[in-house]
Design a protein around this motif. Sequence first.
Motif, mmCIF file in Angstrom:
data_model
loop_
_atom_site.group_PDB
_atom_site.id
_atom_site.type_symbol
_atom_site.label_atom_id
_atom_site.label_comp_id
_atom_site.label_asym_id
_atom_site.label_seq_id
_atom_site.Cartn_x
_atom_site.Cartn_y
_atom_site.Cartn_z
ATOM 1 N N ASP A 1225 0.618 -1.162 0.076
ATOM 2 C CA ASP A 1225 -0.048 0.045 0.144
ATOM 3 C C ASP A 1225 0.725 1.147 0.069
ATOM 4 O O ASP A 1225 0.274 2.448 -0.522
ATOM 5 C CB ASP A 1225 -0.964 0.038 1.224
ATOM 6 N N SER A 1226 2.176 1.276 0.544
ATOM 7 C CA SER A 1226 3.072 2.324 0.718
ATOM 8 C C SER A 1226 3.695 2.684 -0.784
ATOM 9 O O SER A 1226 3.770 3.729 -1.076
ATOM 10 C CB SER A 1226 4.215 2.015 1.461
ATOM 11 N N PHE A 1227 3.397 1.770 -1.601
ATOM 12 C CA PHE A 1227 3.926 2.094 -3.020
ATOM 13 C C PHE A 1227 2.636 2.576 -3.954
ATOM 14 O O PHE A 1227 3.014 2.687 -5.355
ATOM 15 C CB PHE A 1227 4.646 0.911 -3.635
ATOM 16 N N SER A 1228 1.456 2.312 -3.555
ATOM 17 C CA SER A 1228 0.555 2.537 -4.301
ATOM 18 C C SER A 1228 0.141 3.898 -4.901
ATOM 19 O O SER A 1228 0.482 4.879 -3.641
ATOM 20 C CB SER A 1228 -0.759 1.995 -3.568
ATOM 21 N N LEU A 1229 -0.508 4.358 -5.804
ATOM 22 C CA LEU A 1229 -0.673 5.876 -6.036
ATOM 23 C C LEU A 1229 -1.890 5.985 -5.828
ATOM 24 O O LEU A 1229 -2.314 7.254 -5.669
ATOM 25 C CB LEU A 1229 -0.375 5.957 -7.450
ATOM 26 N N SER A 1230 -2.776 5.147 -5.761
ATOM 27 C CA SER A 1230 -4.212 5.524 -5.230
ATOM 28 C C SER A 1230 -4.434 5.546 -4.052
ATOM 29 O O SER A 1230 -3.998 5.147 -3.236
ATOM 30 C CB SER A 1230 -5.366 4.137 -5.817
ATOM 31 N N GLU A 1231 -5.320 6.629 -3.758
ATOM 32 C CA GLU A 1231 -5.799 7.111 -2.324
ATOM 33 C C GLU A 1231 -6.689 5.956 -1.739
ATOM 34 O O GLU A 1231 -7.674 5.604 -2.354
ATOM 35 C CB GLU A 1231 -6.414 8.537 -2.289
ATOM 36 N N ALA A 1238 -14.438 -0.778 6.545
ATOM 37 C CA ALA A 1238 -13.150 -1.345 6.010
ATOM 38 C C ALA A 1238 -12.522 -2.484 6.931
ATOM 39 O O ALA A 1238 -12.673 -2.617 8.077
ATOM 40 C CB ALA A 1238 -12.161 -0.023 5.965
ATOM 41 N N PRO A 1239 -11.915 -3.310 6.238
ATOM 42 C CA PRO A 1239 -11.284 -4.405 6.846
ATOM 43 C C PRO A 1239 -10.225 -3.923 7.926
ATOM 44 O O PRO A 1239 -9.604 -2.793 7.670
ATOM 45 C CB PRO A 1239 -10.575 -5.354 5.715
ATOM 46 N N THR A 1240 -10.110 -4.721 8.959
ATOM 47 C CA THR A 1240 -9.133 -4.226 10.124
ATOM 48 C C THR A 1240 -7.758 -4.365 9.588
ATOM 49 O O THR A 1240 -6.811 -3.368 10.175
ATOM 50 C CB THR A 1240 -9.466 -5.043 11.440
ATOM 51 N N ASN A 1241 -7.572 -5.322 8.919
ATOM 52 C CA ASN A 1241 -6.044 -5.359 8.022
ATOM 53 C C ASN A 1241 -5.866 -4.084 7.527
ATOM 54 O O ASN A 1241 -4.523 -4.049 7.495
ATOM 55 C CB ASN A 1241 -5.942 -6.548 7.335
ATOM 56 N N LYS A 1242 -6.516 -3.503 6.869
ATOM 57 C CA LYS A 1242 -6.405 -2.251 6.162
ATOM 58 C C LYS A 1242 -6.373 -0.977 7.130
ATOM 59 O O LYS A 1242 -5.497 -0.113 7.066
ATOM 60 C CB LYS A 1242 -7.310 -1.887 5.026
ATOM 61 N N LEU A 1243 -7.209 -1.143 8.199
ATOM 62 C CA LEU A 1243 -7.050 0.006 8.989
ATOM 63 C C LEU A 1243 -6.242 0.081 10.050
ATOM 64 O O LEU A 1243 -5.636 1.204 10.535
ATOM 65 C CB LEU A 1243 -8.623 -0.010 9.877
ATOM 66 N N LEU A 1244 -5.309 -1.087 10.205
ATOM 67 C CA LEU A 1244 -4.035 -1.088 11.375
ATOM 68 C C LEU A 1244 -3.035 -0.202 11.087
ATOM 69 O O LEU A 1244 -2.514 0.299 11.756
ATOM 70 C CB LEU A 1244 -3.640 -2.649 11.312
ATOM 71 N N TYR A 1245 -2.676 -0.075 9.682
ATOM 72 C CA TYR A 1245 -1.623 0.857 9.379
ATOM 73 C C TYR A 1245 -2.094 2.189 8.303
ATOM 74 O O TYR A 1245 -1.525 2.767 7.535
ATOM 75 C CB TYR A 1245 -0.737 0.124 8.526
ATOM 76 N N ALA A 1246 -3.510 2.305 8.541
ATOM 77 C CA ALA A 1246 -4.231 3.410 7.624
ATOM 78 C C ALA A 1246 -3.518 4.811 7.790
ATOM 79 O O ALA A 1246 -3.316 5.650 7.067
ATOM 80 C CB ALA A 1246 -5.607 3.377 7.938
ATOM 81 N N LYS A 1247 -3.259 5.051 9.030
ATOM 82 C CA LYS A 1247 -2.465 6.389 9.413
ATOM 83 C C LYS A 1247 -1.215 6.552 8.973
ATOM 84 O O LYS A 1247 -0.557 7.685 8.842
ATOM 85 C CB LYS A 1247 -2.740 6.748 10.858
ATOM 86 N N ASP A 1248 -0.440 5.331 8.873
ATOM 87 C CA ASP A 1248 1.112 5.288 8.528
ATOM 88 C C ASP A 1248 1.326 5.262 7.127
ATOM 89 O O ASP A 1248 2.344 5.699 6.483
ATOM 90 C CB ASP A 1248 1.644 4.176 9.253
ATOM 91 N N ILE A 1249 0.284 4.884 6.357
ATOM 92 C CA ILE A 1249 0.455 4.753 4.677
ATOM 93 C C ILE A 1249 0.915 6.074 4.330
ATOM 94 O O ILE A 1249 1.906 5.962 3.320
ATOM 95 C CB ILE A 1249 -0.642 4.061 4.332
ATOM 96 N N PRO A 1250 0.198 6.950 4.630
ATOM 97 C CA PRO A 1250 0.434 8.321 3.782
ATOM 98 C C PRO A 1250 1.776 8.663 4.080
ATOM 99 O O PRO A 1250 2.495 9.353 2.891
ATOM 100 C CB PRO A 1250 -0.856 9.516 4.223
#
Length: 1342
Positions: A1225-1231, A1238-1250
């Motif tokens: 997700d860190s390499f993705s260009l889509s927001e 949303a799946p918790t697996n996505k939410l777990l690092y949601a604040k760090d990804i940007p």
Amino acid sequence: MAGGAAWAAAWLLSSLSWTALALASSSPPPSPPVLSFPSAIDSLAVAGGKLLVASGPCWYDVSPSLSSKAVGRCQEARNATNSLLLPFGDESRLLLTCWTRPGCLCLLEDRVLGPGASQTFGQELVSALPGVSSAGLMLFNNRSGGEWFLVVATSHKRPDGPASACGDSGSSLGLSVANHAVFIVGERKRKVLDGQVLSVAGEQFLNFSAALLWKGLYFFPYFHRNLSLEPKMLVVEHKLADNQLSALGQAALRCGDRGRILSSSLLEPRGLWVGLFGAAQEGEPGATAVCLFPLQRIRREIQVPDAYTQHNKVGNRLEYYLMHICLVSVYATIVLNKTVLFLGTTNGQLLKVILDDHMNPNCPEILYEIKEESAVFHQLEFDPVNEDYIYLPSNNKIRRIKVANCSKYISCKECLSALDPHCGWCYLNSRYFVLLVGIIEINISVTASGGSFRLSEGRSSCTMKNAKTDIILCERKNPGINCSCQLKSADLRDKAWISTLGKSEVLVIGENFTGSNILMQITGTSSCRPVEIPVTEVLNRTHMKFCLPPSRKEVKSVCIKEIGAKCSRSVPLHYLSLPECSQIIPNITWKSGGRNMSIHGKYLNITDSVLILDDQREMLANFTCDQNSICNFTMPAVKSEKRTKMATVVLQVEKKPVTCITFQYEPDPEFAYYEITVDLEPDLELKIYKKNDKLNISTDEMKVFLSRMVNNKLMNITVDIQKISNSTDYSIIHGKAKQKGNSSSKMDKSNVKVYVSKNKFAFVVTQRKSKQLNRKMSEQLELLEYELRKDIRERFAELQMEQLEVVDNFGTVPFLDYKHFVLRTFFPEVNNQKDEIITKLSKLICNKKFLVSLIHTLEKQKTFSVKDRCLFASFLTIALQTNLVYLTDILELLTRDLMDQSSNIQPKLLLRRTESVVEKLLTNWMSVCLSTFLRETVGEGFYLLVTTLNQGIMKGPVDVITCKALYTLNEDWLLWQVTDFKTVILNVVFENIQENESEGITKNIEVSVLDCDTIGQAKEKILQAFLSKNGSLYGLQLSEMGLALQSGAYTKELLDVDSSSVTLEDGITKLNTIGHYEVTAKLRCSDEEYSDAYCHLILPDSEAVKDVQGTKHKGKQKFKVKEMYLTKLLSTKVIHSVVEKLFRSIWTLPNNKAPVAIKYFFDFLDAQAENKKITDPDVLHIWKTNSLPLRFWVNILKNPQFVFDIKKTPHMDGCLSVIAQAFMDSFSLSEQQLGKEAPTNKLLYAKDIPRYKEEVKAFYKAIKDLPPLSTSEIEDFLTQESKKHENEFNEAAALMKIYQYIAKYFDEILNKLEKERGLEEVQQQLLHIKSLVEEKKKCKWV
């Protein structure tokens, strides 16, 4: 008014109307090409049809059109800067470069042969002292055997002066010249003789601006660090016969009272030296000037002194000069017998000046203006190929500008009258502003008295500042009781700034204003004709009006006079660019208004007014700015017709609107409810819940107070806002206050009202509806909330305190050797097999044309599956393990072919999947080339992550049947049905260890287990504790190890299943735990497998089992909800720092160097995109992401068993999948649009990804900015990697596997070879190989 009367006037710009003249102009010219460099430009030179540029520690070979640049050579010292850049020799093939680090080194380089042909020319040949420059040139002497010499002038040190900044270079050459001014050094005999040195006694720090050779003499213009001394021209004769230097003398260079030489140029055909001089006082009109000196006159006037230490005092009277405020560079040339000067300024302008036959300059023409207004470099150069262009260097950029703008002339008369030799005519195609002006400079004395204040001796000081500009006017240390400052009236003036549009009305306030014969005189550059403006209106003896016309961007001198009389003392008037905005903070506000906002930009104070317009262009606000770079205002309210509304900031300058910036209106903040806690007397705590919005309100923008009735009196209490926290739906404002009134009576919450004030607007917040609940229910909920909070806090604190233990105890990293790493990466599901060698096949595979044709033919076969393609690529990589250079060539060819197939459809899909041979080949190639980087840079952090994650899982309960755990990163593996558990310490004694192995072994250890652990899990933890304590298992095996509980003389063997095991009503047996035997302990997942007839922590009547089996059991368990345990996912995230460290080890460049493989392949992708004219940067980002992180790193992160000698459990796989997903997700260009569902697996690092995304972009940019690799560097790296792992693989077996595919599709391959030219010999070789294989099949042992 008398001409000699003293003037003391102030100009006031009022808002009276005046329309500026519209200046007609054609469409703007195209932007010139711009080339950027990593550091600021230090030197320029043109040679051999190329532009040479020195920037930072490197010099570059630049194409004349600025379309490309190539790194010539870089110094190892990253803080090195260039002092000399001198091309010489036939076609300027040779180049002398001198650097400040290391040791003021000079190198002799060959531009054709490259860096490998460079050699040291000498050390301490230039200066590294700050603020000191060197100058030199190369000379060829036929009389000394045809040798090149460096003639250089520099300053190093004096015996009694400061040390040389070059450092201890250890050079005998440097020691012999370090204290001298001019010396000559030979190309072969690099020893300076006594006659080859000239020193300037008494001079320590000289700045040599140029080295000139004219009619056999050397001229060195220089100036002193002490600017009160006059600049000088040093004249030196070079006697070619004995190669000696002889001093002819030196002359003072007088260009007004200006003591610095900023730039210079030699006009050789006319024997003129053009010098650009600057005064110590900058920013005043005439601060810089161009002066022309005839070299012949300098030569004639100087005298040879008896002792060179006595300076000649003869100055040069000069008749031609041009004054300006901010010149910084000059270049002189002759065009059609006219002298043309090109001038650079400190505010980014390129000026052109033409001298007439009497050498008088015309008014400068502006050829180009740099938008950022950055200063021009002190050196200008012409395009060596096309002299219609000149280079404009500034900071770290260089532009190519046309030397003339002939298209601006619209008639023959206008063109010819301009006298521009570059142009000819073809008949066939046909608000409030203050400026103080005065003839008398007034000295003002200011004294501040300390009176009775007691000032500490030696510790007091006084400072006087301009209250408006904050500029320090006077500062005194230890002044005593009284502090005195002597000021001038000029110190109290504000800078007079207006835009290039002029000013419609200026109100002048003074005295003795009589009559209408008063003029205002405005003078710009000295060669431009002054402009005289008549008075617009004389209001009375003390007030009159003027109108300032439009002008170019520069500083002018302004004075007032009567017709025929002298002018008053002049003051500077700054004509500036139109104001600009850079940002507005904050960039969003609420509709009811009242939010304080700030506009940031430049020249904001020259605006007449600032307008705020809504999206219907209706004015919301109108105000003025008093500061240059920031403008503060308070937003008004708007009508709430729409949910959102855009507003635009417009700057009004002389009725010309300049669009500034936009921002957004949002609905007012909604305060939902509040909660108040009054049990903490005398304190109270307040929480206000505000619905989430985009306003991003800070604590400084709100004031909170509450009111309540006490004894029939209204009492207000101010609340101190502590912080603002965020939840899914609300922003929570936390506040504290002191209770007032009778503390013995508890505050009644029902009569409390809470108010939130935002500047002028206040909001009433209602109390939460929970007050309607009955008292008993409220107490139960509070108790439940308390218990949950306590539980979560304890678990979190436990993990935090045990973090160090996890980090420190992972021991030696069990790396797999290279062979097993490659096999597991290439063949994750296939065992390595050995086969007979087919020698001739190796030679055939090394035929590039055959191999590419073979791969394309195989991929066209319908039965050649994706699995076959991956296996073929892996076998090919093994076969060419010792020839990586050739394998890389094949990879390039196949990648280009793949791009040709996909570029016409969707280029963003390139390399996303593994459906071709080249895609798997790229994965294998990355694995081979990055194996060392993985082991040395990333491996330890990766193993630390796996170990930390594994031990974190082990800290809590793990169900041995499903392997679900309480502490996990993956919601799918969350054990939320867990019952209460506790930790106990077991005192374990190891028996049956052989005596010959037991020396030094700790047999008695303490082990922490959980009371819910099965016996098998406890045994695993005991065995791991033994290994950590003793470093080895000493033959102990889990399957052979028994566990017995001993209490006094009583001993009982502990088993997972025995006669005491509990059988549930469904016939399912519950595994025994440490708690079952009434022992307290901790947990871990066992290797043993159990059927559905057993259970551990997840009981058959739990909610999860009900969903699977369809059974219904009610009331058997305590009330539990899975979502209550999602906080365990966050608590497991204490490994976050380990994950972050691992990620950054992957996308950070150690020592600012990228792995060769990554740099090479990314540059290859950049080149392919350029060839295919792909301009979308997203495409390149996706290509790089698909080729490196997606194709290599994710495979490694999800499979630690590829790198380490460990076993990966299914639970570990689930957790690593979450981390790998965050990585990608860190390499993705889509927001990411993540909501409540949303799946918790996505939410777990949601604040760090940007934040990670920005780091990834910086990583890609850093790699691109690195100097390109040469072919030899790439081949050396690949050759070294090939040699590292010789004889590690059975290459013959891999070749045999490749042949099996050839044999399967032999006819199709042969037909393909027959259709292609030049492969006739290859056909015969292939047929010969087939016959050899068939003969071997006849043997019994094959």
